[in-house]
Write a protein that holds these residues in place. Structure first.
Motif, short mmCIF file in Angstrom:
data_model
loop_
_atom_site.label_atom_id
_atom_site.label_comp_id
_atom_site.label_asym_id
_atom_site.label_seq_id
_atom_site.Cartn_x
_atom_site.Cartn_y
_atom_site.Cartn_z
N ALA A 23 12.66 4.45 5.65
CA ALA A 23 12.41 4.41 7.10
C ALA A 23 10.92 4.20 7.38
CB ALA A 23 12.89 5.70 7.75
N GLU A 24 10.07 4.80 6.55
CA GLU A 24 8.63 4.61 6.70
C GLU A 24 8.24 3.14 6.46
OE1 GLU A 24 7.96 9.12 5.00
OE2 GLU A 24 7.27 7.41 3.82
N LEU A 25 8.89 2.53 5.47
CA LEU A 25 8.64 1.11 5.21
C LEU A 25 9.08 0.25 6.40
CD1 LEU A 25 9.74 0.80 1.47
CD2 LEU A 25 7.41 0.70 2.36
N ASP A 39 0.83 -1.20 0.00
CA ASP A 39 0.00 0.00 0.00
C ASP A 39 0.87 1.25 0.00
OD1 ASP A 39 -2.71 0.15 -0.31
OD2 ASP A 39 -3.17 0.42 1.81
N HIS A 40 1.86 1.26 0.87
CA HIS A 40 2.72 2.43 0.98
C HIS A 40 3.59 2.59 -0.25
CE1 HIS A 40 4.33 5.70 3.32
NE2 HIS A 40 5.58 5.30 3.11
N VAL A 41 4.09 1.49 -0.79
CA VAL A 41 4.89 1.55 -2.02
C VAL A 41 4.06 2.15 -3.15
CG1 VAL A 41 6.00 0.16 -3.82
CG2 VAL A 41 6.45 -0.33 -1.42
N ASP A 42 2.83 1.68 -3.31
CA ASP A 42 1.98 2.20 -4.38
C ASP A 42 1.75 3.71 -4.24
OD1 ASP A 42 1.73 -0.18 -5.69
OD2 ASP A 42 -0.29 -0.64 -5.00
N GLN A 43 1.41 4.12 -3.02
CA GLN A 43 1.14 5.54 -2.80
C GLN A 43 2.36 6.40 -3.07
OE1 GLN A 43 -0.27 5.81 1.23
NE2 GLN A 43 -2.00 4.42 0.87
N GLN A 44 3.50 5.98 -2.55
CA GLN A 44 4.71 6.80 -2.68
C GLN A 44 5.32 6.69 -4.08
OE1 GLN A 44 5.18 8.94 -0.17
NE2 GLN A 44 3.35 7.89 0.60
N THR A 45 5.15 5.55 -4.73
CA THR A 45 5.62 5.42 -6.11
C THR A 45 4.97 6.48 -6.98
OG1 THR A 45 6.15 3.05 -5.98
CG2 THR A 45 5.56 3.91 -8.15
N LEU A 46 3.68 6.62 -6.86
CA LEU A 46 2.96 7.61 -7.66
C LEU A 46 3.45 9.02 -7.33
CD1 LEU A 46 0.80 7.86 -9.80
CD2 LEU A 46 -0.91 8.04 -7.98
#
Length: 546
Positions: free
Chosen positions: A521-523, A497-504
């Motif tokens: 660090a967030e991951l 979820d976080h990867v998708d949001q931040q990738t965009l």
């Protein structure tokens, strides 16, 4: 191609729990007496034999009804299949848009059909703990065609990536003799000629091409892409094919486990330097207005409309969409031409990932083991999905009616009255719509000769170029225990979820890549270290058993 969103992953975990409570079967595969399950089976069935049940049989199957060729009970495919095998399939037809959800509901409730195709690994893992699906690897000795291809084509290392902690796998994949690269960029070749730009070979060349297009057409985005549904990076084709050049499974090819061969350990894909470099490349294209920022969220229809109207000149494609969609879309633009370009190369050079030798496959309901026709069913599956004759039938139909010749000696020809993709485009009948052949539920995998039989001269040239590239090593297996999988599924959902949001955000310039360390660090705050630790613990355990 199907990849799981966070919502789907959580639903899958729930499905596993429900399946566990349902308890589909008390049978222990090791204690099953197959002699009692041989009704209708052939004696001495071996690779190359025509399977035909010794009595009429019927097996239920979940059937994805493709929007391009919706299910028809009157397709000649069904009657011809029964004629050849003495087996009638009883389809539960489900629209493609509802397929994953319907499959989850039916398997969880214990009322799924016996045969459950169009399943993409690792979707089957959601149903293992509850015993809803069969450990198919226990019964491959009943499947001589499948076993023969696995051995001759050296696919065991690929299958090891499907193995669970018990050493078994629960999905029968489609198997390819070689790696098949299909997806790449479709480019307006008339624009290249007009601008004097050569066909790009690398992603840097793509940047140069897009810059020249932008100079000539400053008010337009040269590349406006499709295949971003659902609207998130996790379902994006462009991120996937760019990621291949950087050695990461990203976009709709997402795999969270990145094998670092140098370190001999797994890492989390979304935190690797390779992933960062891929994002940096795409962010640069967006910042220079070479790529439409809507490429990562818009519908296919919007992307196609822009391409058809000449507002864009480049988008992702495969062999079928090039012919069936892109060329038809630009037909009203005077002098417009479009072609697939060889997949551009990145830092990984002239190489391809190894993971597309296994394709979507077949789950088998555990309740099939209670059926007196179980052995016959496995022989039937082996013939239809894995024998040369079964694959030829499923893909091309009946010799003398829909085709002539053989794929092995390149004498194959589709009958002139029948069209399929780029073959006989002006014919009156459609092989899929009117006959039911080349249905993606049944027709996939096979030999390189079989694969080449579906290609036009243009696509054969593309494939010849792809075949010059080296294939990267298959990552090692890392099967998880039931407990590990349950925890890892939840961790991966939060991480993904976080990867998708931040990738965009990174790609669109809403977050600078100078914040990469903060992102990692967030991951870690969402369980990255624990997740990777679980993967490497499983790898070490699996390595010790080899």
């Amino acid at each position: 191609m199907v990849h799981l969103s966070r919502r789907q992953l959580l639903a899958a975990a729930g499905a596993a729990a429900v399946a566990g409570m349902a308890g589909c079967s008390d049978d222990d595969p090791e204690s099953v007496d197959l002699n009692e399950k041989r009704a209708g089976a052939m004696d001495g069935y071996k690779a190359g034999d025509q399977f035909k049940a010794t009595e009429p049989l019927k097996f239920s199957i979940m059937l994805l009804s493709n929007q391009a060729y919706p299910y028809k009970p009157e397709w000649p495919f069904w009657a011809e299949l029964t004629k050849r095998t003495n087996v009638t399939l009883d389809p539960v037809a489900v629209p493609g848009s509802d397929y994953d959800q319907k499959r989850s509901v039916m398997v969880s409730a214990g009322n799924a059909p016996l045969l459950i195709p169009k399943t993409y690994h690792p979707a089957e893992e959601a149903y293992i703990a509850g015993g809803a699906v069969l450990a198919v690897s226990d019964y491959t000795d009943l499947m001589p065609n499948y076993s023969d291809k696995v051995k001759r084509w050296n696919l065991q290392a690929n299958l090891d990536t499907y193995a669970q902690e018990d050493g078994k796998y629960y999905l029968l994949p489609g198997v390819h003799e070689g790696v098949w690269q299909d997806y790449t960029l479709a480019v307006r070749t008339d624009i290249l000629s007009k601008l004097g730009v050569p066909m790009p070979k690398t992603w840097d060349d793509v940047t140069t091409m897009l810059r020249e297009m932008k100079k000539a057409y400053p008010s337009q985005y040269p590349l406006s892409d499709r295949w971003s549904t659902p609207p998130q990076p996790g379902g994006n084709a462009l991120i996937s094919i760019v990621g291949q050049g950087y050695g990461v499974n990203s976009g709709w090819s997402w795999n969270p486990a990145y094998w670092d061969a140098t370190a001999g350990r797994f890492a989390f894909t979304g935190a690797t330097d390779q992933y960062r470099q891929m994002l940096q490349y795409l962010a640069a294209l967006v910042s220079e207005k070479l790529v439409d920022p809507e490429s990562f969220t818009q519908t296919d229809d919007n992307a196609r409309q822009k391409f058809a109207s000449g507002k864009s000149f480049v988008m992702c494609c495969n062999a079928q969409t090039l012919v069936k969609e892109a060329r038809k879309d630009i037909a009203k633009l005077p002098g417009a031409t479009v072609a697939k370009i060889p997949l551009p190369m990145g830092p990984m050079g002239a190489s391809l990932p190894p993971d597309n030798r296994l394709e979507n496959g077949l789950m088998i309901s555990r309740k099939a083991l209670q059926n007196k026709n179980f052995v016959a069913m496995m022989q039937f599956v082996d013939w239809l999905w894995y024998s040369d004759a079964g694959q030829m039938f499923a893909r091309w139909g009946v010799e003398g009616e829909t085709f002539t010749g053989k794929v092995e000696d390149a004498s194959f020809k589709l009958d002139p009255k029948v069209k399929w993709s780029g073959l006989n485009p002006d014919a009156a009948k459609d092989l899929q719509v009117d006959y039911g052949y080349s249905n993606g539920v049944f027709a996939y995998g096979g030999s390189t000769a079989m694969l080449n039989s579906q290609f036009s001269k243009e696509e054969k040239a593309f494939q010849a170029e792809m075949n010059k590239r080296t294939i990267r090593p298959v990552p090692p297996g890392r099967p998880l225990t039931v407990e590990e999988r349950e925890q890892a599924t939840l961790q991966e959902a939060a991480l993904r979820d976080h990867v998708d949001q931040q990738t965009l955000k990174f790609i669109l310039g809403q977050r600078p890549l100078s914040e990469w360390d903060a992102y990692v660090a967030e991951l870690k705050g969402k369980g990255l270290d624990q997740y990777v630790g679980t993967l490497n613990k499983a790898y070490e355990r699996f390595k010790g058993k080899k």
